[in-house]
Design an enzyme around this catalytic site. Sequence first.
Site, PDB file in Angstrom:
ATOM      1  N   SER A  45       1.317  21.451 -52.656  1.00  0.00           N
ATOM      2  CA  SER A  45       1.952  21.907 -53.888  1.00  0.00           C
ATOM      3  C   SER A  45       1.627  20.938 -55.013  1.00  0.00           C
ATOM      4  CB  SER A  45       3.469  21.980 -53.706  1.00  0.00           C
ATOM      5  OG  SER A  45       4.075  22.119 -54.975  1.00  0.00           O
TER       6      SER A  45
ATOM      7  N   HIS B 231      -1.128  25.542 -53.812  1.00  0.00           N
ATOM      8  CA  HIS B 231       0.194  26.134 -54.060  1.00  0.00           C
ATOM      9  C   HIS B 231       0.649  25.714 -55.462  1.00  0.00           C
ATOM     10  CE1 HIS B 231       4.071  27.862 -52.819  1.00  0.00           C
ATOM     11  NE2 HIS B 231       4.629  26.870 -53.505  1.00  0.00           N
TER      12      HIS B 231
ATOM     13  N   ASP C 214       3.562  26.122 -58.328  1.00  0.00           N
ATOM     14  CA  ASP C 214       4.965  26.482 -58.535  1.00  0.00           C
ATOM     15  C   ASP C 214       5.237  26.758 -60.000  1.00  0.00           C
ATOM     16  OD1 ASP C 214       6.234  26.140 -55.895  1.00  0.00           O
ATOM     17  OD2 ASP C 214       5.434  24.107 -56.083  1.00  0.00           O
TER      18      ASP C 214
ATOM     19  N   MET D  22       8.055  27.676 -62.647  1.00  0.00           N
ATOM     20  CA  MET D  22       9.517  27.692 -62.838  1.00  0.00           C
ATOM     21  C   MET D  22       9.832  27.911 -64.309  1.00  0.00           C
ATOM     22  SD  MET D  22      10.488  24.345 -60.604  1.00  0.00           S
ATOM     23  CE  MET D  22       9.802  24.055 -58.981  1.00  0.00           C
TER      24      MET D  22
ATOM     25  N   HIS E 277       3.483  30.741 -56.753  1.00  0.00           N
ATOM     26  CA  HIS E 277       4.876  30.963 -56.334  1.00  0.00           C
ATOM     27  C   HIS E 277       5.727  31.075 -57.588  1.00  0.00           C
ATOM     28  CE1 HIS E 277       8.615  28.882 -54.278  1.00  0.00           C
ATOM     29  NE2 HIS E 277       8.879  30.112 -54.666  1.00  0.00           N
TER      30      HIS E 277
ATOM     31  N   MET F  97       8.938  31.359 -59.573  1.00  0.00           N
ATOM     32  CA  MET F  97      10.392  31.151 -59.546  1.00  0.00           C
ATOM     33  C   MET F  97      10.898  31.490 -60.941  1.00  0.00           C
ATOM     34  SD  MET F  97      10.341  27.660 -57.327  1.00  0.00           S
ATOM     35  CE  MET F  97       8.579  27.488 -57.559  1.00  0.00           C
TER      36      MET F  97
ATOM     37  N   MET G 211      11.867  29.699 -48.084  1.00  0.00           N
ATOM     38  CA  MET G 211      12.174  28.386 -48.660  1.00  0.00           C
ATOM     39  C   MET G 211      12.953  27.571 -47.630  1.00  0.00           C
ATOM     40  SD  MET G 211      10.760  28.383 -51.593  1.00  0.00           S
ATOM     41  CE  MET G 211      11.299  26.715 -51.993  1.00  0.00           C
TER      42      MET G 211
ATOM     43  N   PHE H  35      13.017  22.229 -57.166  1.00  0.00           N
ATOM     44  CA  PHE H  35      12.608  20.826 -57.255  1.00  0.00           C
ATOM     45  C   PHE H  35      11.800  20.428 -56.024  1.00  0.00           C
ATOM     46  CE2 PHE H  35      16.446  21.389 -59.699  1.00  0.00           C
ATOM     47  CZ  PHE H  35      16.149  20.743 -60.893  1.00  0.00           C
TER      48      PHE H  35
ATOM     49  N   ASP I 224       8.178  26.404 -47.323  1.00  0.00           N
ATOM     50  CA  ASP I 224       8.045  25.591 -48.535  1.00  0.00           C
ATOM     51  C   ASP I 224       9.294  24.748 -48.758  1.00  0.00           C
ATOM     52  OD1 ASP I 224       7.480  24.621 -51.060  1.00  0.00           O
ATOM     53  OD2 ASP I 224       7.440  26.574 -52.049  1.00  0.00           O
TER      54      ASP I 224
HETATM   55  C1  DX5 Z   1      10.207  23.856 -54.751  1.00  0.00           C
HETATM   56  C2  DX5 Z   1       8.779  24.275 -54.710  1.00  0.00           C
HETATM   57  C3  DX5 Z   1       7.962  23.564 -53.707  1.00  0.00           C
HETATM   58  C4  DX5 Z   1       7.880  22.083 -53.899  1.00  0.00           C
HETATM   59  C5  DX5 Z   1       7.811  21.470 -52.525  1.00  0.00           C
HETATM   60  O1  DX5 Z   1      10.929  24.751 -55.512  1.00  0.00           O
HETATM   61  O2  DX5 Z   1       8.668  25.663 -54.439  1.00  0.00           O
HETATM   62  O3  DX5 Z   1       6.666  24.132 -53.564  1.00  0.00           O
HETATM   63  O4  DX5 Z   1       6.777  21.661 -54.653  1.00  0.00           O
HETATM   64  O5  DX5 Z   1       7.875  20.103 -52.664  1.00  0.00           O
HETATM   65  P1  DX5 Z   1       8.133  19.128 -51.433  1.00  0.00           P
HETATM   66  O6  DX5 Z   1       7.033  19.376 -50.430  1.00  0.00           O
HETATM   67  O7  DX5 Z   1       8.077  17.801 -52.060  1.00  0.00           O
HETATM   68  O8  DX5 Z   1       9.475  19.483 -50.851  1.00  0.00           O
HETATM   69 ZN    ZN Z   2       6.657  26.509 -53.965  1.00  0.00          ZN
END
Ligand code: DX5
Ligand code: ZN
Length: 216
Positions: A7, A31, A33, A35, A64, A66, A136, A142, A175
């Site tokens: 990620s 990956h 993210d 947000m 991904h 969010m 998840m 985060f 994830d």
């Molecule tokens: C969280 C994200 C993840 C995040 C995972 O909302 O969807 O992809 O980057 O980070 P780690 O591997 O540090 O938990």
């Molecule tokens: Zn993610």
Amino acid sequence: MIQIAPSLLAADFLHLEKDVQTVNRHADIFHLDIMDGSFVPNISFGFPVVEAVASLAEKPMDVHLMIVHPEKYIPRFARLGAAMISFHYEAALEESAAVLDLIHENGAKAGIVINPDCPVEKIFPYLGQADFVLLMSVFAGFGGQKFIPETLDRIRAVREELKRIGRPHVDIEVDGGVSPANAGELARAGATILVAGSAVFKAQDPAEVIRQMKQG
Ligand code: DX5
Ligand code: ZN
């Protein structure tokens, strides 16, 4: 075969090229993210960063989402080259079938995501249509959170249901808080794609961490 999807949320944004090349050389999937500060209480990065990654990426990009109203932005992420796009069931509810269709119409693999407090049965109606499921293992929003161990039973339940409906090939992606310490049990429970942010990019030797996770 387990695929590792680092990620980029945990990447070094001042040296993004270095981290992109780590994924190109040693991992399987990017990956990304996204947000919006509304569906989750955090804002990550948007189109310019995804476009920059796309310009160097030699491995597929997994976006991904969010965000609220994922349908508004799916065509644009697809045009930037996302091979996989997922959205949260909690953001789409009964529109989930239409959102999965929209992702397919835009030429990407379609995934549905749920947070740890959403019963897995909620997404069973969509398993006939999804190319992958993203479970998840922390609450979305985060990086750097602690893995929630109940995720293992959730993976087994989704894997069982996929077998029951004759779709055992569908990927289950996990994830949040994933590392070499839990990669093996995640794979044995039925996960096929492991997302890891901090474990990879905060490590001294990201390539070695990726290698260890692939071994399970
Ligand atoms: C969280 C994200 C993840 C995040 C995972 O909302 O969807 O992809 O980057 O980070 P780690 O591997 O540090 O938990
Ligand atoms: Zn993610």
